[in-house]
Design an enzyme around this catalytic site. Structure first.
Site, mmCIF file in Angstrom:
data_model
loop_
_atom_site.group_PDB
_atom_site.id
_atom_site.type_symbol
_atom_site.label_atom_id
_atom_site.label_comp_id
_atom_site.label_asym_id
_atom_site.label_seq_id
_atom_site.Cartn_x
_atom_site.Cartn_y
_atom_site.Cartn_z
ATOM 1 N N HIS A 82 28.990 28.096 -83.276
ATOM 2 C CA HIS A 82 27.851 28.273 -84.168
ATOM 3 C C HIS A 82 28.285 27.918 -85.576
ATOM 4 C CE1 HIS A 82 24.457 30.111 -86.206
ATOM 5 N NE2 HIS A 82 23.843 29.991 -85.049
ATOM 6 N N ASP B 189 22.022 30.753 -77.061
ATOM 7 C CA ASP B 189 21.503 29.875 -76.014
ATOM 8 C C ASP B 189 22.273 29.964 -74.710
ATOM 9 O OD1 ASP B 189 19.446 28.683 -77.542
ATOM 10 O OD2 ASP B 189 21.016 27.668 -78.676
HETATM 11 N N1 COA Z 1 32.602 22.700 -77.419
HETATM 12 C C1 COA Z 1 33.796 22.116 -77.697
HETATM 13 N N2 COA Z 1 34.276 21.997 -78.959
HETATM 14 C C2 COA Z 1 33.529 22.482 -79.960
HETATM 15 C C3 COA Z 1 32.279 23.094 -79.727
HETATM 16 C C4 COA Z 1 31.822 23.203 -78.398
HETATM 17 N N3 COA Z 1 30.661 23.769 -78.113
HETATM 18 N N4 COA Z 1 31.737 23.487 -80.900
HETATM 19 C C5 COA Z 1 32.620 23.122 -81.835
HETATM 20 N N5 COA Z 1 33.696 22.536 -81.285
HETATM 21 C C6 COA Z 1 34.917 22.072 -81.972
HETATM 22 C C7 COA Z 1 34.676 20.752 -82.678
HETATM 23 O O1 COA Z 1 34.989 19.649 -81.856
HETATM 24 C C8 COA Z 1 35.611 20.895 -83.855
HETATM 25 O O2 COA Z 1 36.923 20.681 -83.418
HETATM 26 P P1 COA Z 1 38.027 20.018 -84.417
HETATM 27 O O3 COA Z 1 38.128 20.980 -85.563
HETATM 28 O O4 COA Z 1 39.241 19.889 -83.598
HETATM 29 O O5 COA Z 1 37.441 18.690 -84.838
HETATM 30 C C9 COA Z 1 35.508 22.375 -84.226
HETATM 31 O O6 COA Z 1 35.180 23.023 -82.987
HETATM 32 C C10 COA Z 1 34.452 22.676 -85.268
HETATM 33 O O7 COA Z 1 33.229 22.104 -84.832
HETATM 34 P P2 COA Z 1 32.070 21.597 -85.766
HETATM 35 O O8 COA Z 1 31.217 20.618 -85.049
HETATM 36 O O9 COA Z 1 32.664 21.161 -87.076
HETATM 37 O O10 COA Z 1 31.299 22.931 -86.026
HETATM 38 P P3 COA Z 1 29.879 23.033 -86.639
HETATM 39 O O11 COA Z 1 29.828 24.320 -87.346
HETATM 40 O O12 COA Z 1 29.523 21.812 -87.416
HETATM 41 O O13 COA Z 1 28.936 22.993 -85.351
HETATM 42 C C11 COA Z 1 27.600 23.621 -83.541
HETATM 43 C C12 COA Z 1 28.276 24.087 -84.844
HETATM 44 C C13 COA Z 1 26.684 24.746 -83.068
HETATM 45 C C14 COA Z 1 26.744 22.379 -83.805
HETATM 46 C C15 COA Z 1 28.703 23.313 -82.492
HETATM 47 O O14 COA Z 1 29.499 24.441 -82.264
HETATM 48 C C16 COA Z 1 28.114 22.803 -81.176
HETATM 49 O O15 COA Z 1 27.857 21.598 -81.044
HETATM 50 N N6 COA Z 1 27.898 23.716 -80.177
HETATM 51 C C17 COA Z 1 27.294 23.328 -78.932
HETATM 52 C C18 COA Z 1 25.801 23.205 -79.104
HETATM 53 C C19 COA Z 1 25.121 24.555 -79.212
HETATM 54 O O16 COA Z 1 25.366 25.448 -78.423
HETATM 55 N N7 COA Z 1 24.216 24.679 -80.212
HETATM 56 C C20 COA Z 1 23.406 25.884 -80.397
HETATM 57 C C21 COA Z 1 23.679 26.533 -81.689
HETATM 58 S S1 COA Z 1 22.773 28.085 -81.762
#
Ligand code: COA
Length: 423
Positions: free
Chosen positions: A301, A358
């Site tokens: 998140h 979710d």
């Molecule tokens: N699965 C695998 N790796 C994940 C991940 C996941 N669900 N969520 C984050 N990561 C990893 C990223 O690859 C990144 O790794 P790195 O530092 O080695 O590059 C790190 O964790 C940070 O991720 P980042 O995308 O920068 O975090 P964010 O705060 O921008 O993204 C989300 C938040 C929610 C978009 C992200 O966690 C995600 O895509 N989750 C899955 C989708 C989801 O469930 N969304 C609903 C949100 S309520």
């Protein structure tokens, strides 16, 4: 004490703004005027785009509050309509106020004929979020008196109740269309969630526990401060676009798999694991591989870096609804197994990736017989009051301005136009 910023040979002071929960911000509103600099914050990771008195969340400690009430207490003692009143009006309603609000929402138990026909022209396999956002935008054509730039307080009350009533109707109609079935007229005598289930299934004797589980899910989705769709609503609403267009934009933003579309993506992921026969370890190895392009949906998140308090509440509701309905869902076993393994895995632990709201919501929707591509629609129904509360707060804030971020240009600077044949 103001913050001090040293820029080239100049030191400037920037005021500190402290919120009621102790959050601190450096106020940069005069930065550009005084220095020519702007802030650069891709993805708005560290930008407070507004002040708001609606929702507080502390991602480190896993705290979520609506108007100062903890989400745990609201989920246990309140319900979706009351929580909606709370976020919109800033306080819990008195008994008569709640009844009036409920009755007003229930009075919007249908949509104009044109909207009903519009739903029917969509292909049956159209995604209902596309139908819903088009419907929402198209509703504007039927209520010209609500298209004025500044709505009166009475008009605001009306349009907010109207949209809560009509979004439910349009969502149920979109579902019936998808199933190739006739629309079922809303029944004013049923509560909001039972009526929605009735309109989808034709079953008037909705189990109280099932309706309650759905109600809790909607309560948990009511507001979540400045997430992508809410920021979109504020952005679009700030141009004084009408409510229908503004909410339609929020629905579109919510559709994305990184936001509201994640609940659908979770179920698709669990199904893929089941069908492929992959073990949890293999699947997790895949999501940890940056080249695979896949993520563990329902994990992580932007704000919660400890746990998502909504996921905890949902997990309990999920267990009780499945037990009540006697559902043995292999996807729930996969979800639990994945969660257990991921929470011990260094990759997820070090990145503070926990199950989000979710991760379990889809399993409940599935147990209730709601098809996967309706999940995000359920999220939209839950989030609607939050979007409207945020919109209302914004337009009523003194000195409110159109939202218009800046950028830093990094493109070509001195191109000369060439005739098409000489390019
Ligand atoms: N699965 C695998 N790796 C994940 C991940 C996941 N669900 N969520 C984050 N990561 C990893 C990223 O690859 C990144 O790794 P790195 O530092 O080695 O590059 C790190 O964790 C940070 O991720 P980042 O995308 O920068 O975090 P964010 O705060 O921008 O993204 C989300 C938040 C929610 C978009 C992200 O966690 C995600 O895509 N989750 C899955 C989708 C989801 O469930 N969304 C609903 C949100 S309520």
């Amino acid at each position: 004490m103001p913050a001090k910023l040293i820029l080239e040979d100049k030191t400037i002071e920037l005021p500190i703004f402290v919120g009621t929960e102790g959050e601190k911000a450096v106020d940069v509103t005069k930065l550009r005027a005084e220095t020519g600099y702007v802030t650069l914050d891709s993805g708005y990771m560290d930008t407070g785009a507004c002040t708001s008195a609606i929702t507080f969340l502390d991602g480190e400690q896993g705290i979520l509050k609506y108007r100062g009430y903890s989400i745990e207490e609201i989920a246990e003692k309140s319900n979706f309509i009351e929580a909606s009143y709370l976020v919109i009006h800033g306080r819990l309603p008195k008994e008569d106020e709640l009844k009036k609000f409920q009755a007003k929402i229930a009075s919007y138990d249908d949509v104009p004929q044109g909207i009903k026909e519009m739903i029917k022209i969509f292909p049956k396999d159209a995604h209902p979020m596309g139908i819903l956002s088009s419907n929402m935008s198209a509703l504007s054509a039927y209520y010209p008196d609500l298209l004025v730039q500044d709505l009166s307080p009475e008009q605001k009350e009306t349009v907010m109740a109207q949209l809560m009533g009509q979004l439910k109707v349009m969502a149920a109609y979109a579902y019936r269309h998808q199933q190739g079935k006739e629309y079922i007229k809303s029944d004013k005598n049923l509560d909001y969630c039972s009526d929605f289930i009735y309109m989808m299934t034709g079953n008037k004797n909705v189990d109280k526990e099932v309706a309650k589980a759905l109600d809790i899910l909607l309560v948990l989705h009511v507001d979540h401060e400045q997430n992508c769709s809410t920021s979109t609503v504020r952005m679009v609403g700030s141009s004084k676009a009408n409510m229908f267009a503004t909410i339609s934009a929020g629905i579109d933003a919510l559709w994305g798999p990184l936001h509201g579309g994640a609940n659908q993506a979770v179920l698709e992921m669990l199904e893929e694991i089941k069908d492929s026969g992959k073990g949890y370890k293999d699947f997790l190895a895949e999501v940890k591989d940056k080249n695979s392009g896949s993520r563990l949906m329902g994990f992580g998140h932007r704000v919660y870096k400890n746990f998502d308090p909504r996921a905890k509440i949902i997990k309990v509701a999920c267990d009780s609804v499945l037990a009540k309905l006697g559902v043995q869902d292999p996807l729930l076993d996969i979800a639990k197994g994945l969660e257990e393994v991921a929470l011990k895995d260094e990759y997820f632990v070090s990145r503070k990736l926990y199950p989000n709201v979710d991760f379990y919501s889809g399993i409940i929707y599935r147990a209730l017989g709601i098809p996967t591509n309706m999940f995000t629609v359920m999220f939209a129904m839950g989030r609607l009051p939050g979007w409207m509360a945020q919109w209302k707060e914004m337009v009523e804030q003194p000195g409110f301005k159109i939202c218009r971020p800046r950028q830093i240009y990094v493109g070509e600077t001195t191109n000369k136009y060439k005739d098409i044949k000489s390019r």
